[in-house]
Design a protein around this motif. Structure first.
Motif, PDB file in Angstrom:
ATOM      1  N   LYS A   1       6.564  -6.522  -4.161  1.00 45.92           N
ATOM      2  CA  LYS A   1       5.678  -7.291  -5.024  1.00 45.92           C
ATOM      3  C   LYS A   1       5.071  -8.357  -4.222  1.00 45.92           C
ATOM      4  O   LYS A   1       3.709  -8.808  -4.222  1.00 45.92           O
ATOM      5  CB  LYS A   1       6.320  -7.858  -6.229  1.00 45.92           C
ATOM      6  N   LEU A   2       5.915  -9.113  -3.211  1.00 44.79           N
ATOM      7  CA  LEU A   2       5.244 -10.170  -2.635  1.00 44.79           C
ATOM      8  C   LEU A   2       4.373  -9.817  -1.678  1.00 44.79           C
ATOM      9  O   LEU A   2       3.315 -10.385  -1.240  1.00 44.79           O
ATOM     10  CB  LEU A   2       6.272 -10.992  -2.092  1.00 44.79           C
ATOM     11  N   ALA A   3       4.619  -8.841  -0.855  1.00 46.38           N
ATOM     12  CA  ALA A   3       3.739  -8.243   0.032  1.00 46.38           C
ATOM     13  C   ALA A   3       2.497  -7.755  -0.443  1.00 46.38           C
ATOM     14  O   ALA A   3       1.350  -7.919  -0.199  1.00 46.38           O
ATOM     15  CB  ALA A   3       4.421  -6.912   0.867  1.00 46.38           C
ATOM     16  N   GLU A   4       2.660  -7.006  -1.616  1.00 40.01           N
ATOM     17  CA  GLU A   4       1.365  -6.629  -2.409  1.00 40.01           C
ATOM     18  C   GLU A   4       0.391  -7.750  -2.773  1.00 40.01           C
ATOM     19  O   GLU A   4      -0.500  -7.623  -2.991  1.00 40.01           O
ATOM     20  CB  GLU A   4       1.768  -5.800  -3.587  1.00 40.01           C
ATOM     21  N   SER A   5       1.112  -8.826  -3.047  1.00 39.69           N
ATOM     22  CA  SER A   5       0.228 -10.009  -3.513  1.00 39.69           C
ATOM     23  C   SER A   5      -0.778 -10.549  -2.380  1.00 39.69           C
ATOM     24  O   SER A   5      -1.574 -11.191  -2.717  1.00 39.69           O
ATOM     25  CB  SER A   5       1.176 -10.948  -4.057  1.00 39.69           C
ATOM     26  N   PHE A   6      -0.297 -10.172  -1.187  1.00 34.44           N
ATOM     27  CA  PHE A   6      -1.062 -10.454   0.099  1.00 34.44           C
ATOM     28  C   PHE A   6      -1.901  -9.513   0.279  1.00 34.44           C
ATOM     29  O   PHE A   6      -2.849  -9.510   1.221  1.00 34.44           O
ATOM     30  CB  PHE A   6      -0.209 -10.700   1.384  1.00 34.44           C
ATOM     31  N   GLY A   7      -2.124  -8.348  -0.406  1.00 39.46           N
ATOM     32  CA  GLY A   7      -2.765  -7.403  -0.132  1.00 39.46           C
ATOM     33  C   GLY A   7      -2.318  -6.128   0.910  1.00 39.46           C
ATOM     34  O   GLY A   7      -2.902  -5.306   1.508  1.00 39.46           O
ATOM     35  N   VAL A   8      -1.034  -6.394   1.136  1.00 40.37           N
ATOM     36  CA  VAL A   8      -0.304  -5.505   1.971  1.00 40.37           C
ATOM     37  C   VAL A   8       0.447  -4.391   1.369  1.00 40.37           C
ATOM     38  O   VAL A   8       1.358  -4.425   0.565  1.00 40.37           O
ATOM     39  CB  VAL A   8       0.694  -6.391   2.926  1.00 40.37           C
ATOM     40  N   PRO A   9       0.355  -3.210   1.436  1.00 41.68           N
ATOM     41  CA  PRO A   9       0.860  -2.019   0.890  1.00 41.68           C
ATOM     42  C   PRO A   9       2.462  -2.225   1.402  1.00 41.68           C
ATOM     43  O   PRO A   9       2.776  -2.485   2.353  1.00 41.68           O
ATOM     44  CB  PRO A   9       0.387  -0.612   1.417  1.00 41.68           C
ATOM     45  N   ALA A  10       3.475  -1.689   0.347  1.00 36.81           N
ATOM     46  CA  ALA A  10       4.760  -1.892   0.537  1.00 36.81           C
ATOM     47  C   ALA A  10       5.274  -1.042  -0.200  1.00 36.81           C
ATOM     48  O   ALA A  10       4.892  -0.497  -1.167  1.00 36.81           O
ATOM     49  CB  ALA A  10       5.279  -3.525   0.291  1.00 36.81           C
ATOM     50  N   ARG A  11       6.605  -0.581   0.014  1.00 35.47           N
ATOM     51  CA  ARG A  11       7.563   0.356  -0.598  1.00 35.47           C
ATOM     52  C   ARG A  11       8.913  -0.063  -0.478  1.00 35.47           C
ATOM     53  O   ARG A  11       9.310  -0.566   0.671  1.00 35.47           O
ATOM     54  CB  ARG A  11       7.134   1.811  -0.395  1.00 35.47           C
ATOM     55  N   LYS A  12       9.947   0.357  -1.509  1.00 40.49           N
ATOM     56  CA  LYS A  12      11.097   0.064  -1.355  1.00 40.49           C
ATOM     57  C   LYS A  12      11.884   1.593  -1.372  1.00 40.49           C
ATOM     58  O   LYS A  12      11.431   2.407  -2.299  1.00 40.49           O
ATOM     59  CB  LYS A  12      11.800  -0.453  -2.425  1.00 40.49           C
ATOM     60  N   VAL A  13      12.831   1.810  -0.472  1.00 42.79           N
ATOM     61  CA  VAL A  13      13.407   3.161  -0.110  1.00 42.79           C
ATOM     62  C   VAL A  13      14.883   3.008   0.104  1.00 42.79           C
ATOM     63  O   VAL A  13      15.412   1.762   0.418  1.00 42.79           O
ATOM     64  CB  VAL A  13      12.787   3.914   1.050  1.00 42.79           C
ATOM     65  N   ALA A  14      15.568   4.279  -0.174  1.00 40.42           N
ATOM     66  CA  ALA A  14      17.147   4.032   0.072  1.00 40.42           C
ATOM     67  C   ALA A  14      17.366   4.113   1.688  1.00 40.42           C
ATOM     68  O   ALA A  14      16.256   4.866   2.313  1.00 40.42           O
ATOM     69  CB  ALA A  14      17.607   5.238  -0.593  1.00 40.42           C
ATOM     70  N   PRO A  15      18.375   3.695   2.154  1.00 45.05           N
ATOM     71  CA  PRO A  15      18.453   4.015   3.586  1.00 45.05           C
ATOM     72  C   PRO A  15      18.472   5.387   4.065  1.00 45.05           C
ATOM     73  O   PRO A  15      17.813   5.489   5.229  1.00 45.05           O
ATOM     74  CB  PRO A  15      20.003   3.617   3.719  1.00 45.05           C
ATOM     75  N   GLU A  16      18.787   6.411   3.404  1.00 48.08           N
ATOM     76  CA  GLU A  16      18.406   7.901   3.708  1.00 48.08           C
ATOM     77  C   GLU A  16      17.124   8.155   3.878  1.00 48.08           C
ATOM     78  O   GLU A  16      16.778   9.220   4.591  1.00 48.08           O
ATOM     79  CB  GLU A  16      19.329   8.827   2.918  1.00 48.08           C
TER      80      GLU A  16
END
Length: 567
Positions: A517-532
């Protein structure tokens, strides 16, 4: 109504700041990092009349890291503009990394007006008793310019100092009034900076050849000086001529081909490799101080003789006695190769036939790497091994990578095959926050020199918070950097150290933001993924435009370097 041409406007309004910009442009500078400040306004005003590209960071320390990354990625001098006092002081931790790693940079810092210089005179905003003294521990040299006519020569001398081995950052400060006042000095038309020659002494090369031509078990440690001296080809030639196993330090990662039959890779922290190096009867140490990490935390006890080559004379024999050769790594290795070739052609002495107690050097290397692999596989590190392998598989062979001080980077020091790319980490000074801003500088630099390429930054959640504000910089300049944040909820390596030493960790756990969410607030796309899923996420990030962030929540463990630590 006529409009002034750029040249006319520049001529009409020229001040000391113009001399700075003109000199830097004449020396080949194209990009500058920094943050404007009150006493530096004349400098920034002049930059608006010049051709330098300016990249404004959000914190001066990150500006220093960005200029560092620019230099590492391009091989050119990084340029940093700083304001007086707090701005200058905030940059020092970043400059410490550049100084420790030998990165050429020219730092232009503003100063209060000349009449205020001196301890506590005038009581001006941002005033320090002696600003350049604050930089003395983290820069090669410091200069104060007191009149406009001295600006071109001082910057030219500073640039020469920065690129002469041992390379490093240099500090130039200019008072506010010297930057602002009108000048009669004509525009700078040319500036020349040639690195000082740093060859090895002839008698030392001759002595080194005597040792090497009688050695049965020669080995080589390749440090960061090999890369800084562009000595990779000479190192390969020397290793093959001697049939000497080569291990690279974290700073030297990439100096020697990873899969070469003589490559011990970078497992310098594993005791198997320490045992090999201790058994060498002649050990050539190039561009390394044999410091804490390279000496396996000062457990290294060599039984043979040491030839140590380094451009920094203070490094020689600082940790181990030996034949110290002060020289640029490239020049020294070229001289050794030439002398050994002459020895071979003359037919003097016996042929070089290394024998590691009945093993060939190639057999020794293969067996040593197999022993390291077996130790890793005995330590329940499948998650860590797969995680690092997946990152390596996702990263294109020629991509440059920038690593913060985090457990993933500690793994990378040992296991990262740089291939045709370059590996950059903060192991010189070990400060947090290097990864992302240096990657921004690296990506900007590659575009500036006509080789645009995406880069990878790797941080932990703790180190990411040091540079989180630079998401704004990456977005503002649309920098092609993918930032991998490995979130383990605290200072992971310190947690592991404390648990190992005291049975519990104190003050290592951290509250942290939702990085996506913090990255997206800067207008930077972001995603959270599992280690695998890190490989797939990185590959998607590499295919995108501009900056993006990949967050992985996982707790990694370090490998134990000796059998004594295996439960």
């Amino acid at each position: 109504m006529s409009t002034e041409s750029a040249a006319e406007q520049r001529e009409q309004h020229r001040n000391g700041g113009d001399l700075v910009v003109e000199t830097l442009e004449a020396l080949g500078a194209k990009t500058v990092f920094g943050i404007p400040g009150q006493h530096a306004l004349g400098l920034f005003d002049a930059m608006g009349r010049g051709n330098l590209k300016f990249v404004s960071s959000r914190v001066e320390n990150n500006s220093a890291f960005a200029a560092d990354g620019y230099s590492r990625a391009t091989g050119e001098v990084g340029v940093l503009f700083l304001s007086t006092g707090p701005g200058a002081l905030t940059s020092l931790a970043g400059l410490q990394e550049a100084y420790a790693t030998g990165v050429p940079m020219v730092v232009i810092a503003s100063q209060i007006p000349l009449e205020g210089l001196g301890a506590r005179r005038k009581g001006m905003l941002h005033q320090l008793d002696d600003q350049k003294a604050s930089a003395a521990n983290v820069t090669k040299s410091q200069r104060l310019i007191q009149h406009a006519s001295g600006i071109p020569s001082a910057i030219q001398d500073a640039w020469t100092d920065a690129i002469s081995s041992p390379q490093g950052p240099v500090w130039v400060e200019i008072p506010q009034n010297v930057l602002l006042d009108p000048i009669v000095v004509p525009p700078v038309e040319d500036a020349l900076a040639i690195a000082a020659d740093n060859p090895p002494r002839v008698e030392l090369v001759r002595e080194a050849v005597k040792w090497l031509t009688t050695a049965q078990r020669p080995a080589i440690i390749a440090g960061g000086g090999v890369r800084r001296g562009h000595a990779e080809k000479s190192l390969l030639a020397l290793a093959e001529r001697l049939r000497a196993p080569v291990i690279s330090t974290p700073g030297g990662n990439g100096a020697f081909p990873w899969t070469h039959p003589l490559s011990l890779q970078s497992w310098v922290e594993d005791r198997h490799m320490t045992d090999v190096l201790e058994d060498a009867d002649v050990l050539v140490v190039v561009g390394s101080s044999l410091g804490e990490v390279t000496s396996n935390y000062f457990t290294f006890e060599p039984r043979g003789r040491i030839i140590q080559i380094d451009a920094e004379p203070r490094v020689l024999e600082s940790n181990r006695p030996g034949l110290g050769i002060r020289a640029d790594a490239g020049q020294a290795l070229a001289a050794l190769n030439a002398a050994l070739e002459a020895f071979e052609q003359a037919g003097d002495g016996r042929p070089l036939k290394p024998d590691w107690h009945g093993k060939t050097p190639e057999q020794l290397v293969a067996d040593s790497l197999a022993a390291v692999r077996a130790r890793l596989e005995s330590q329940d590190l499948a998650k860590e091994l797969r995680f690092m392998a997946d990152i390596r598989a996702a990263v294109p062979d020629d991509m440059q990578t920038f690593w913060d001080m985090t457990i993933a980077a500690y793994w990378a020091w040992s296991c990262w095959d740089a291939r045709q790319g370059q590996f950059h980490s903060a192991q010189g000074a070990g400060g947090l926050g290097f990864g992302f801003p240096s990657a921004i500088g690296g990506a900007v630099g590659l575009e500036t020199i006509g080789r645009p390429s995406r880069v990878l930054a790797v941080s932990g959640d703790g180190s990411a918070m040091y540079s989180i504000s630079e998401l704004a910089t990456a977005r503002q300049h649309n920098v092609p950097v993918t930032w991998l944040i490995v979130d383990d909820g605290g200072y992971g390596i310190l947690r592991e150290y404390m648990v190992g030493a005291f049975g519990k960790a104190t003050a290592t756990e951290l509250a942290r933001p939702d990085f996506v969410k913090l990255a997206e607030s800067f207008g930077v796309p972001a995603r959270k993924v599992a280690p695998e899923d890190v490989r797939e996420a990185l590959e998607a990030g590499f295919a995108a435009d501009g900056p993006n962030v990949v967050v992985v929540e996982t707790q990694l463990r370090m490998f134990a370097p000796t059998h004594l630590d295996v439960q």
